[in-house]
Design a protein around this motif. Structure first.
Motif, PDB file in Angstrom:
ATOM      1  N   ARG A 658      -5.666  36.856  43.695  1.00  0.00           N
ATOM      2  CA  ARG A 658      -6.632  37.701  44.342  1.00  0.00           C
ATOM      3  C   ARG A 658      -7.993  36.994  43.777  1.00  0.00           C
ATOM      4  N   ASP A 669     -17.078  40.665  48.650  1.00  0.00           N
ATOM      5  CA  ASP A 669     -15.909  41.290  48.645  1.00  0.00           C
ATOM      6  C   ASP A 669     -14.838  40.492  47.959  1.00  0.00           C
ATOM      7  N   TYR A 671     -10.384  39.285  48.052  1.00  0.00           N
ATOM      8  CA  TYR A 671      -9.568  38.915  49.085  1.00  0.00           C
ATOM      9  C   TYR A 671      -8.221  38.503  48.402  1.00  0.00           C
ATOM     10  N   LEU A 680     -10.373  30.503  55.042  1.00  0.00           N
ATOM     11  CA  LEU A 680     -10.951  31.841  54.821  1.00  0.00           C
ATOM     12  C   LEU A 680     -12.458  31.790  55.325  1.00  0.00           C
ATOM     13  N   ILE A 682     -15.678  33.930  55.809  1.00  0.00           N
ATOM     14  CA  ILE A 682     -16.498  35.301  55.113  1.00  0.00           C
ATOM     15  C   ILE A 682     -17.898  35.377  55.830  1.00  0.00           C
TER      16      ILE A 682
END
Length: 734
Positions: A658, A669, A671, A680, A682
């Motif tokens: 994480r 945030d 993830y 990923l 964002i």
């Protein structure tokens, strides 16, 4: 009187705690030292429920108690929460101060107990080395508190003769042995001391003497033998008994190896014991321990005269002070990387030791008429003999210092008392002066022909290094302010002064920070070719850190000139990758605007920090640590943007990786990453046009295993134990 003593004790303990917490800011701690990485890695695996698998293929096994102590903190606070055991160790170290004060009372005549206890307490509280060791992930702090508690109980038994004190003392020594196994061969001495105390006061039959000795021995065995059964069952394979650990065989062989013509070489010894596989070995731990002892005896038989000479030198190392031990954190002191408060702390600690060691000899010669002196002398003598026969490092002296302090305090308090005889007085002063003659040269002055410098000589170099670092910082500030002419004038004046000083200080500092700045000055003066030529000329062959920084400056200049292949060649030099000085690159390299970063390509220096060295695979990438960051200079458009990360969340932990992501200090945030390569994306809020984007990551971590640690120890890489977060290959901003 009692209230005053209690208040004074509370003040001592408060000061002790304050100094131990202050070391969190005073110590120039940058990387794992000594055995820290091994302890922490094994503790993480233990906390994950893998028992002691970390040592299954390691070159040796370790005692279990300190690893279990660390594992408990990891279980509660996480893999990266080093603050938790450090806080606990600070409190345990304060407990050692109090225990020393209590032991001092037991070793002192009634009329002097309060004064001796308070003096010993202050000396322990202000001991900078004790404060520093409470910060390190090393077993010394825990061992010392357990060992002192066991000795206090044994001394109390000598006056009370309560079975409870005797049995608890045995339990304490058992736990101490499970922290540092070296005391196992010392434990027969306390058993003999117990028998002597009974015989001296009661003259009983031998049956009456044997009962307390047997009770003490059984209480030790109750603690140690269950672990012995576990360790033997797990690591022996029928090749012999493992009482606590197997480091004894390795240390014995390493000490004997010093007597060989090639001298001490841990890498060579590991190759002999592990068949060329570094620190990762096949076969049973018991067989490897037997092999190590056999190899050590073989070397001793081949080189008996060298062994005698080596033993004498090790004896000097035990008694004398050394500035440059790993636990002193003195790397880079001639370059100004060791701050003045830490230099003063080291100087104070060594000064106290030099004064106290002679005073302690006087204290031992004095008559106290209380039980315990023989026990203390046995402990000191045992460590001196073992250290001389095997090898001596500064940290092995830590468990001896509290007793040196106590008897030095006794010498101070009994100073004005008449000696029992003039002969005793002459012997006392002769032995104290002899010890001072042995110790003082290592503190005050050693000729260059010896090959090492005294503490005062090294501290002087450290102060000179700090002065030069401050001068270099002044030049950098002028350069950053755009005043190139003034920066050049100050640089040339300082450089000329250094060259004109025909002293060891200028010789050892080598004007290293000036060399780093001169290239940047040449760039600012629009002389890039001269800067490149200077970098090549100034690159040292015997200083990996300086070499890495010069190569990074050279690569950075080539990168900004568009010579990317030449820049990559500089950044991919071994010194640059092994040192992996991303923090320095972040602070001192000039970065140009970009919207992409290829991590591991060699062109990411200055743009990233908190990542480990490049991994050249498909694709190239870097592992993150628990806290990492990257920056995209002038990448903000004034509108919302998208951050794209090509990353991998592989982990060997049962919990998935994480990460939390922040932009310019604002949390975006959290993830959960997949354990394979993926993109990923964002969404980022708008930032002022032309401003930098600072992306910060916080990640869960894991330890790959002993193989990774062994590889990095063998290659002498920075951060030998890696707390791995996630793999990052490429960053894009859209």
């Amino acid at each position: 009187m009692m209230k005053r003593y209690t208040l004074h004790t509370c003040i001592i303990l408060a000061v002790a705690l304050g100094l131990r917490l202050a070391t969190w800011w005073l110590l120039p701690y940058n990387d794992w030292i000594s055995d820290e990485g091994e302890y922490w890695g094994a503790a993480i695996w233990l906390a994950q429920g893998r028992e002691f698998q970390f040592f299954d293929s390691w070159i040796w096994t370790r005692p279990p108690l300190y690893i279990s102590f660390l594992a408990a903190h990891i279980k509660l606070f996480g893999n990266s929460a080093l603050w938790a055991p450090r806080l606990s160790q600070a409190l345990i170290s304060v407990l050692s101060v109090w225990l020393t004060m209590r032991i001092a009372k037991r070793l002192t005549p009634t009329e002097h107990q309060a004064r001796v206890s308070l003096i010993a307490g202050w000396l322990m509280a202000l001991g900078y080395s004790f404060a520093a060791f409470s910060y390190f992930m090393l077993s010394e702090t825990l061992f010392l508190s357990i060992f002192l508690a066991a000795n206090l109980l044994l001394l109390r038994w000598a006056s009370t003769r309560h079975w409870r004190d005797l049995l608890l003392a045995g339990v304490g020594f058992g736990f101490a042995a499970l922290t540092r196994a070296i005391i196992l061969t010392w434990l027969p001495l306390p058993a003999l001391w117990i028998a002597w105390q009974i015989w001296r006061t009661q003259r009983p039959r031998w049956q009456a003497m044997i009962k307390p000795v047997l009770g003490f021995t059984l209480s030790v065995c109750v603690i140690v033998l269950p672990w012995t059964a576990f360790a033997t069952n797990r690591w022996s394979n029928g090749d012999g008994l493992i009482l606590v650990d197997t480091t004894g065989g390795y240390n014995f062989a390493l000490g004997a190896q010093i007597a060989t013509p090639d001298g001490r070489n841990g890498t060579r010894l590991a190759e002999i014991l592990c068949g060329g596989n570094g620190l990762v070995c096949q076969g049973s731990q018991a067989a490897r321990q037997n092999q190590a002892y056999a190899q050590g005896f073989e070397w001793l038989g081949e080189n008996p005269q060298r062994f005698i000479s080596k033993t004498a030198l090790e004896l000097l190392d035990i008694l004398q002070v050394r500035f440059d031990s790993a636990e002193h954190l003195t790397d880079g002191y001639v370059d100004g990387r060791v701050p003045v408060p830490h230099l003063l702390g080291l100087l104070l600690d060594d000064t106290l030791y030099v004064v106290l060691v002679g005073l302690a000899v006087l204290g031992f010669w004095r008559k106290q008429a209380v039980a315990g002196k023989g026990l203390v002398l046995g402990w000191l003598g045992y460590n001196i003999i073992v250290g001389s026969l095997i090898f001596a490092i500064a940290r092995f002296r830590q468990p001896l210092i509290p007793f040196v302090i106590i008897y030095a305090a006794l010498a101070i308090v009994q100073w004005s008392q008449a000696w029992a005889s003039s002969r005793q007085q002459r012997y006392a002063w002769a032995s104290a002066c002899l010890l001072w003659l042995i110790v003082l040269p290592s503190y005050l002055y050693l000729p260059e022909s010896v090959g090492v410098r005294s503490v005062w000589q090294d501290v002087r170099l450290g102060f000179a290094g700090v002065q030069q670092a401050n001068q270099c910082q002044a030049i950098r500030e002028l350069l950053q302010a755009g005043d190139v002419v003034a920066a050049r004038q100050l640089h040339d004046r300082i450089d000329a002064e250094g060259r004109s000083e025909n002293t060891s200080v200028s010789g050892y500092t080598g004007r290293r920070c000036l060399a780093l700045i001169n290239g940047q000055l040449l760039e600012a003066e629009a002389k890039p070719e001269q800067a490149l030529a200077f970098y090549q000329q100034a690159n040292p062959k015997n200083n990996p850190v300086q070499s890495a920084r010069i190569l990074m400056l050279e690569g950075n200049l080539l990168q900004r000139q568009g010579q990317l292949s030449a820049a990559v060649a500089r950044f991919n030099f071994r010194d640059v990758e092994i040192i992996n000085d991303l923090a320095w690159a972040w602070d001192y390299l000039t970065v140009v605007p970009t919207t992409t970063i290829d991590l591991g390509s060699g062109l990411d220096y200055g743009y990233v920090r908190g990542f480990y060295q490049s991994e050249h695979n498909q694709p190239d990438f870097r592992w993150s640590s628990q806290a990492s960051a990257l920056r995209l200079p002038q990448a903000a458009t004034g509108q919302a943007q998208t951050l794209r990360l090509h990353l991998n969340g592989f982990t060997n932990d049962w919990q998935p990786t994480r990460i939390s992501i922040s932009l310019n200090g604002q949390l975006i945030d959290s993830y959960q990453l997949k354990p394979d390569w993926h993109w990923l994306e964002i969404a980022l809020p708008a930032q002022p046009q032309g401003s930098d984007l600072l992306i910060e990551f916080t990640s869960s971590t894991f330890v790959s295993g002993p193989e990774d640690l062994a590889t990095r120890v063998s290659s002498r890489a920075s951060d030998p134990l890696r707390l791995l977060g996630f793999q990052l290959d490429r960053v894009e901003i859209k």
